[in-house]
Enzyme design. Sequence first.
Site, PDB file in Angstrom:
ATOM      1  N   GLU A 443     -14.327 -66.916  -5.534  1.00  0.00           N
ATOM      2  CA  GLU A 443     -13.062 -67.374  -6.134  1.00  0.00           C
ATOM      3  C   GLU A 443     -12.266 -68.278  -5.196  1.00  0.00           C
ATOM      4  O   GLU A 443     -11.037 -68.245  -5.166  1.00  0.00           O
ATOM      5  CB  GLU A 443     -12.200 -66.176  -6.574  1.00  0.00           C
ATOM      6  CG  GLU A 443     -12.868 -65.256  -7.555  1.00  0.00           C
ATOM      7  CD  GLU A 443     -13.497 -65.982  -8.736  1.00  0.00           C
ATOM      8  OE1 GLU A 443     -12.978 -67.033  -9.136  1.00  0.00           O
ATOM      9  OE2 GLU A 443     -14.522 -65.507  -9.234  1.00  0.00           O
ATOM     10  N   GLY A 444     -12.986 -69.102  -4.459  1.00  0.00           N
ATOM     11  CA  GLY A 444     -12.340 -70.033  -3.537  1.00  0.00           C
ATOM     12  C   GLY A 444     -12.308 -69.467  -2.140  1.00  0.00           C
ATOM     13  O   GLY A 444     -11.618 -68.485  -1.871  1.00  0.00           O
TER      14      GLY A 444
END
Length: 591
Positions: A443-444
């Site tokens: 998620e980044g």
Amino acid sequence: MRYRGAMANPLLNDRDVSFLLFELFDAAELCSLPAFAEHSAETFAMYVDACRKVAREALFPAYRPMDEVPPRLSDGRVLVHPKMKELHRRLSELGAVNATRPVEVGGQQLPLMVAACAHAYLMAANLSAYGYTGLTAGAARLIESFGTDAQRRDYMARMYEGTWTGTMALTEPQAGSSLADVATRATPVGDGSYRIQGSKIFISGGDHDLTDNIVHMALARIEGAPPGVKGISLFLVPARRIEDGVAIANDTAVAGVIHKIGWRGLPSIALNFGENGDCRGYLVGEPNQGLAYMFQMMNEARLMVGLNGVSTAYVAYQEALEYAKTRPQGRTAKGSGGQVAIIGHADVRRMLLRQKAIVEGGLSLIVYASRCADLAEHAVDPKVRQENALLLDLLTPIAKSFPAEKGFEANALAVQIHGGYGYSSEYLPEAWLRDQKLNSIHEGTTGIQSLDLLGRKVMLHGGAAFKLLLREIERAIAAAQDLPRDQVDALAQGTETLRKLTTSLLTNADAELRLAHSVDYLEAFSTVVIGWMWLLQATAAKRARSDDPFYQGKLSAAQYFLRTELPRVATLAALIDSGEDSYLRAQPDSF
């Protein structure tokens, strides 16, 4: 040798959860909002208790077996651990998928801050088992927000019931985190559907034998779309599509299972769409708006990852604490008697206090950010909604990254406290350490979060969100009159240093040099934010005017963080301001 921790670990400190919900952030106050008017502090506590019970009685005992026997690929299908089917049923009956959703779509309409505290137990107990639930909730909400009535009826309803699961299918082998390079194609068929063709990778829960269907929320390009992120659309791509009321195979195929070092109960797969030219997808929302839509799920997932990071560090802290209280070894410097429990040694208490500062500080940030989300969506006053939306946007990179990065450090301390036993697979801390590492990647990555913070979030709307944050910290400092002055001053000085640093960076015309230190900036920013969380907790603990060890523990952890961590902000700021450019100057062949 027997495994430790199968039943004795409480996962989280119940008193801490209650303190955050009802003493510090006053969840009951949210009941004054129309969205939560049917609830009360009692119904909030009931949901937390229900999740706690399922976590302790069902999810945690299944964690070790699921870690030992990961999902496997057999005849083109992924088979998960047999225990997972019962766990999925329990989580669906609990309403964990739709806990925060409106009653009209089958949800319980709970505040996110309540659900976050409740679901932290589920994550701490068995993060892989909860993973199916969390992903399904995010995917279903995309359909709720942007889908058609037919998509809500045919897919969303079954997902919220837990009958079907969902995924987010973004990443591709050639693109990684660079979504501008998404290459999956979508060709109009003529009946309102699109023929989807392409490959995705690292799709968590992308195939399994838990449910009859899996709904992939996938990014793809319609033929003729603009290049880059402006040409990405969002599609609903089910493993089995509905035609004439019947679910039929939709030409999605598992290309392989990725063998992860942690999260072993949740399969991560490579997924192919349209190998036989018959994969159908259904456009969600407007063409070429897919990334904007997907950011809803991505931002929700970033908070979920942050909560996962806190929970994974918290359960390891609880294990280390129990071990330190019961493991006899050595004698104290002043002692003349027999062995003492290792918690009697100052260095073990140092490690435990650092863990406590990380996990309880991180959890307070997640609860605060969740409260911002509740107010941003449901507050009656438009100004309150706007301010909380700005704060949530600004704090999301910190809420995702601090629990992951510092949580990994806390998990490593749990291993250290266990000594030689910690460095073995017979004891649970090594498994949680493996699990934790993913939280700083998916998620980044931390680097992506830092670029988002410094390159976008702090300067949006003329720095409005940053100014709001400074205002809130100043209010906390003004309210902390009963605390030792040096602790309050530490936060005040750290905040002022961050303000000056931010101003300096945003006026630096050399964007490359400015962003080169974005991770250092994220760390300085996070340190100030968690220091703020600890000042809030210490103020509440001091106000209680109690000798209760719980409140004294809060004061000790606040003292530790404010005195030992806040001074690092000045060091980081000096490094960033110096223009140190070694890794900009280093050429690829110099490594």
